[in-house]
Design a protein around this motif. Structure first.
Motif, PDB file in Angstrom:
ATOM      1  N   ARG A 179       6.547 -77.794  22.820  1.00 15.45           N
ATOM      2  CA  ARG A 179       6.781 -76.785  23.862  1.00 15.45           C
ATOM      3  C   ARG A 179       7.169 -77.436  25.190  1.00 15.45           C
ATOM      4  NH1 ARG A 179       4.081 -70.967  24.275  1.00 15.45           N
ATOM      5  NH2 ARG A 179       5.372 -70.198  25.959  1.00 15.45           N
ATOM      6  N   LYS A 180       6.524 -78.551  25.519  1.00 17.21           N
ATOM      7  CA  LYS A 180       6.800 -79.218  26.799  1.00 17.21           C
ATOM      8  C   LYS A 180       8.253 -79.688  26.865  1.00 17.21           C
ATOM      9  CE  LYS A 180       4.876 -82.718  29.912  1.00 17.21           C
ATOM     10  NZ  LYS A 180       3.842 -83.770  30.065  1.00 17.21           N
ATOM     11  N   ALA A 181       8.778 -80.167  25.731  1.00 14.49           N
ATOM     12  CA  ALA A 181      10.171 -80.627  25.684  1.00 14.49           C
ATOM     13  C   ALA A 181      11.145 -79.474  25.495  1.00 14.49           C
ATOM     14  CB  ALA A 181      10.345 -81.640  24.549  1.00 14.49           C
ATOM     15  N   GLY A 182      10.621 -78.271  25.241  1.00 14.73           N
ATOM     16  CA  GLY A 182      11.471 -77.096  25.075  1.00 14.73           C
ATOM     17  C   GLY A 182      12.164 -77.011  23.732  1.00 14.73           C
ATOM     18  N   ILE A 183      11.672 -77.737  22.729  1.00 18.29           N
ATOM     19  CA  ILE A 183      12.353 -77.787  21.431  1.00 18.29           C
ATOM     20  C   ILE A 183      12.305 -76.442  20.691  1.00 18.29           C
ATOM     21  CG2 ILE A 183      12.300 -78.846  19.123  1.00 18.29           C
ATOM     22  CD1 ILE A 183      11.501 -81.472  20.545  1.00 18.29           C
ATOM     23  N   LEU A 223      23.238 -85.126  22.596  1.00 19.07           N
ATOM     24  CA  LEU A 223      23.506 -86.395  23.289  1.00 19.07           C
ATOM     25  C   LEU A 223      23.108 -86.292  24.761  1.00 19.07           C
ATOM     26  CD1 LEU A 223      27.020 -87.407  21.876  1.00 19.07           C
ATOM     27  CD2 LEU A 223      24.835 -88.578  21.461  1.00 19.07           C
ATOM     28  N   HIS A 224      22.688 -87.399  25.321  1.00 15.99           N
ATOM     29  CA  HIS A 224      22.310 -87.478  26.742  1.00 15.99           C
ATOM     30  C   HIS A 224      21.170 -86.525  27.092  1.00 15.99           C
ATOM     31  CE1 HIS A 224      25.931 -89.864  27.034  1.00 15.99           C
ATOM     32  NE2 HIS A 224      26.699 -88.826  26.720  1.00 15.99           N
ATOM     33  N   THR A 225      20.257 -86.341  26.153  1.00 16.28           N
ATOM     34  CA  THR A 225      19.040 -85.574  26.435  1.00 16.28           C
ATOM     35  C   THR A 225      17.845 -86.516  26.330  1.00 16.28           C
ATOM     36  OG1 THR A 225      18.642 -84.984  24.113  1.00 16.28           O
ATOM     37  CG2 THR A 225      20.050 -83.502  25.401  1.00 16.28           C
ATOM     38  N   PRO A 226      16.724 -86.163  26.933  1.00 18.10           N
ATOM     39  CA  PRO A 226      15.542 -87.025  26.850  1.00 18.10           C
ATOM     40  C   PRO A 226      14.850 -87.003  25.493  1.00 18.10           C
ATOM     41  CG  PRO A 226      15.038 -85.042  28.119  1.00 18.10           C
ATOM     42  CD  PRO A 226      16.502 -85.028  27.851  1.00 18.10           C
ATOM     43  N   LEU A 227      15.351 -86.192  24.556  1.00 18.78           N
ATOM     44  CA  LEU A 227      14.726 -86.109  23.245  1.00 18.78           C
ATOM     45  C   LEU A 227      14.884 -87.423  22.485  1.00 18.78           C
ATOM     46  CD1 LEU A 227      15.842 -82.560  22.010  1.00 18.78           C
ATOM     47  CD2 LEU A 227      13.781 -83.192  23.258  1.00 18.78           C
ATOM     48  N   SER A 228      13.843 -87.811  21.779  1.00 17.24           N
ATOM     49  CA  SER A 228      13.902 -89.029  20.970  1.00 17.24           C
ATOM     50  C   SER A 228      14.730 -88.772  19.707  1.00 17.24           C
ATOM     51  CB  SER A 228      12.491 -89.460  20.563  1.00 17.24           C
ATOM     52  OG  SER A 228      11.912 -88.507  19.682  1.00 17.24           O
ATOM     53  N   LYS A 280      13.740 -89.031  16.667  1.00 14.72           N
ATOM     54  CA  LYS A 280      12.931 -88.237  15.740  1.00 14.72           C
ATOM     55  C   LYS A 280      12.950 -86.758  16.124  1.00 14.72           C
ATOM     56  CE  LYS A 280       9.670 -91.738  14.079  1.00 14.72           C
ATOM     57  NZ  LYS A 280       8.231 -92.117  13.991  1.00 14.72           N
ATOM     58  N   GLU A 281      12.893 -86.481  17.418  1.00 12.48           N
ATOM     59  CA  GLU A 281      12.923 -85.086  17.868  1.00 12.48           C
ATOM     60  C   GLU A 281      14.280 -84.447  17.574  1.00 12.48           C
ATOM     61  OE1 GLU A 281       9.736 -85.014  21.567  1.00 12.48           O
ATOM     62  OE2 GLU A 281      11.747 -85.833  21.906  1.00 12.48           O
ATOM     63  N   ARG A 282      15.348 -85.231  17.712  1.00 11.97           N
ATOM     64  CA  ARG A 282      16.677 -84.714  17.378  1.00 11.97           C
ATOM     65  C   ARG A 282      16.783 -84.476  15.872  1.00 11.97           C
ATOM     66  NH1 ARG A 282      20.467 -88.564  21.322  1.00 11.97           N
ATOM     67  NH2 ARG A 282      19.069 -88.419  23.121  1.00 11.97           N
ATOM     68  N   LEU A 283      16.177 -85.356  15.090  1.00 12.83           N
ATOM     69  CA  LEU A 283      16.156 -85.174  13.640  1.00 12.83           C
ATOM     70  C   LEU A 283      15.420 -83.884  13.281  1.00 12.83           C
ATOM     71  CD1 LEU A 283      16.652 -86.181  10.754  1.00 12.83           C
ATOM     72  CD2 LEU A 283      14.506 -87.481  10.928  1.00 12.83           C
ATOM     73  N   PHE A 284      14.321 -83.607  13.976  1.00 12.85           N
ATOM     74  CA  PHE A 284      13.592 -82.364  13.720  1.00 12.85           C
ATOM     75  C   PHE A 284      14.469 -81.152  14.021  1.00 12.85           C
ATOM     76  CE2 PHE A 284      11.143 -78.750  15.246  1.00 12.85           C
ATOM     77  CZ  PHE A 284      10.294 -78.538  14.166  1.00 12.85           C
ATOM     78  N   CYS A 285      15.207 -81.199  15.128  1.00  8.43           N
ATOM     79  CA  CYS A 285      16.104 -80.091  15.480  1.00  8.43           C
ATOM     80  C   CYS A 285      17.146 -79.872  14.383  1.00  8.43           C
ATOM     81  CB  CYS A 285      16.808 -80.367  16.807  1.00  8.43           C
ATOM     82  SG  CYS A 285      15.706 -80.359  18.242  1.00  8.43           S
ATOM     83  N   ALA A 286      17.661 -80.968  13.820  1.00  2.00           N
ATOM     84  CA  ALA A 286      18.653 -80.860  12.749  1.00  2.00           C
ATOM     85  C   ALA A 286      18.047 -80.233  11.502  1.00  2.00           C
ATOM     86  CB  ALA A 286      19.222 -82.237  12.430  1.00  2.00           C
ATOM     87  N   ILE A 287      16.816 -80.616  11.181  1.00  2.00           N
ATOM     88  CA  ILE A 287      16.135 -80.041  10.017  1.00  2.00           C
ATOM     89  C   ILE A 287      15.878 -78.547  10.236  1.00  2.00           C
ATOM     90  CG2 ILE A 287      13.958 -80.041   8.707  1.00  2.00           C
ATOM     91  CD1 ILE A 287      13.826 -83.083   9.255  1.00  2.00           C
ATOM     92  N   ALA A 288      15.443 -78.210  11.450  1.00  2.16           N
ATOM     93  CA  ALA A 288      15.144 -76.806  11.768  1.00  2.16           C
ATOM     94  C   ALA A 288      16.393 -75.939  11.762  1.00  2.16           C
ATOM     95  CB  ALA A 288      14.462 -76.721  13.134  1.00  2.16           C
ATOM     96  N   TYR A 289      17.565 -76.566  11.874  1.00  2.00           N
ATOM     97  CA  TYR A 289      18.825 -75.819  11.896  1.00  2.00           C
ATOM     98  C   TYR A 289      19.459 -75.702  10.509  1.00  2.00           C
ATOM     99  CZ  TYR A 289      21.087 -73.955  16.075  1.00  2.00           C
ATOM    100  OH  TYR A 289      21.498 -73.129  17.090  1.00  2.00           O
ATOM    101  N   LEU A 290      18.709 -76.068   9.460  1.00  2.00           N
ATOM    102  CA  LEU A 290      19.222 -76.002   8.098  1.00  2.00           C
ATOM    103  C   LEU A 290      19.180 -74.619   7.453  1.00  2.00           C
ATOM    104  CD1 LEU A 290      17.855 -79.200   6.294  1.00  2.00           C
ATOM    105  CD2 LEU A 290      20.221 -78.688   6.896  1.00  2.00           C
ATOM    106  N   PRO A 291      18.089 -73.841   7.611  1.00  2.00           N
ATOM    107  CA  PRO A 291      17.902 -72.651   6.768  1.00  2.00           C
ATOM    108  C   PRO A 291      19.004 -71.607   6.909  1.00  2.00           C
ATOM    109  CG  PRO A 291      15.869 -73.213   7.905  1.00  2.00           C
ATOM    110  CD  PRO A 291      16.948 -74.039   8.520  1.00  2.00           C
ATOM    111  N   LYS A 292      19.414 -71.072   5.771  1.00  2.00           N
ATOM    112  CA  LYS A 292      20.393 -69.988   5.719  1.00  2.00           C
ATOM    113  C   LYS A 292      19.815 -68.898   4.831  1.00  2.00           C
ATOM    114  CE  LYS A 292      23.905 -73.580   5.930  1.00  2.00           C
ATOM    115  NZ  LYS A 292      24.293 -73.381   7.324  1.00  2.00           N
TER     116      LYS A 292
END
Length: 394
Positions: free
Chosen positions: A143-147, A321-326, A328-340
């Motif tokens: 939540r703090k990172a706004g993910i 790109l150019h965000t403070p997210l690590s 691993k956090e970017r990988l989580f965002c990619a996983i969360a964007y999978l479901p259809k």
């Protein structure tokens, strides 16, 4: 009809509990219930229910997006900034382009038919993603990172973008020229949707503060307004584009911003309504799955889906790109964007009905995308969020 509803609820609860004991997402059990009870296997769901299936799925989606709005802090979303905007378009664009280029190599279809396929399978499912992100926000993860806020808000806009492209490409196939103004409709519909939702949200706050109503009545008022937003979108489509679903989220977010105590109470009540709505939504999505098509899909369809999902992954990383997210956090965002799920169930059969030559292939791949990515994405979120995301008190 009553018998069908009873079987749907009881079977989905049983299979969902079984899935959870196996450490799998409960929605897999709901999808399986729809497949088993649906018209292509046991055919135990009443025709009256299947006839209004689209409307019921839309009602469930409205409920979860309303709840999402009531938990969405605009200040948190502002902190995310540019990546939130890019996440609305880049991942889907990468997937659509990859599908357009690769699908003709795997199947007998033109590049235009491949583009239609790309828009069918390119949308992320808010019905899967939003409840997961709400769960993370309640527990404080990311939540703090706004993910969660980033993913939750972007998923809804992603759908609008993809559906507009789908309509444009299908029109081109049917002999219409590609209309650039259709692309202009995307930002216009979003802005008007936000404006309408904010104005109505402020009106709700003023009304609720002046008039003492039970929270249950307030829920009915808000749901009714949300239904009217979607109805207005359909009525005004020929004149001015307005995104009803964006209005729903904007209304909830405005209530949270101006009257957070009420928003928190109502969000809790909506979470209870979602228990029933979730069952109906995913059972009916499962009921659209024709296993006969899957038998003809073959390994090539699996390979294609895997490749275009990889392109979506790349799109997410480019957007972040150019965000403070690590990493691993970017990988989580990619996983969360999978479901259809929801969009594919809604439009997967339209090309076939419209006479697109590759319509059968498009429908087959869209069905396979639901079966693969909805459980895979949900499971991926469940298995990774505790390991990757920080809690708000860390």
């Amino acid at each position: 009809m009553l018998e069908s509803l009873a079987l749907m609820v009881l079977c989905s609860i049983l299979l969902s509990s079984l899935m959870q004991k196996l450490k799998l997402p409960g929605l897999i059990g709901m999808l399986l219930t729809g497949i088993i009870l649906g018209p292509y296997v046991l055919n135990l769901i009443a025709p009256q229910i299947l006839t209004i299936s689209t409307d019921l799925r839309q009602i469930a989606l409205i409920i979860i997006l309303t709840r999402a709005g009531l938990a969405l802090d605009i200040s948190d979303l502002k902190k995310v900034g540019r990546p939130a905007f890019l996440m609305c378009f880049l991942p889907a664009s990468f997937e659509i382009i990859a599908t357009t280029l690769l699908a003709p190599m795997f199947f007998e279809m033109s590049y235009l038919e491949a583009a239609i396929l790309g828009t069918v399978i390119g949308a992320v499912s808010p019905a899967v993603v939003v409840p997961k992100m709400l769960h993370l926000m309640e527990k404080g993860y990311g939540r703090k990172a706004g993910i969660p806020q980033l993913i939750m808000a972007s998923a809804s806009v992603d759908d609008i973008y993809v559906i507009v492209l789908f309509t444009s490409f299908l029109g081109m196939y049917q002999g219409e020229a590609f209309n650039v103004t259709s692309l202009i409709k995307i930002p216009v519909s979003i802005l008007l949707g936000v404006l309408l939702g904010c104005l109505v949200g402020k009106g709700c706050v003023a009304f609720f503060k002046r008039n003492h109503l039970r929270d249950t009545v307030k829920i009915l008022v808000i749901i009714s307004l949300a239904f009217l937003f979607v109805t207005l979108e359909n009525r005004m489509v020929a004149y001015v584009p307005i995104s009803g679903l964006i209005s729903v989220m904007a209304m909830g977010a405005t209530i949270y911003q101006d009257y957070s105590i009420l928003a928190n109470r109502l969000s809790h009540k909506f979470s209870k309504i979602w228990v029933a709505a979730e069952l109906i939504l995913f059972i009916l999505v499962g009921a659209t799955v024709d296993l006969n098509y899957l038998a003809n899909a073959g390994i090539l369809a699996l390979v294609l889906i895997g490749l275009v999902l990889s392109a979506r992954f790349i799109g997410v990383f480019v957007a972040l790109l150019h965000t403070p997210l690590s990493i691993k956090e970017r990988l989580f965002c990619a996983i969360a964007y999978l479901p259809k799920a929801t969009v594919q169930a809604a439009i997967g059969g339209i090309p076939l009905a419209a006479g697109v030559e590759a319509g059968n292939t498009i429908l087959t791949i869209s069905v396979l995308a639901i079966i693969l990515t909805a459980p895979l994405g949900a499971l991926g979120i469940d298995l990774t969020y505790q390991k990757i995301l920080n809690t708000s008190n860390e």
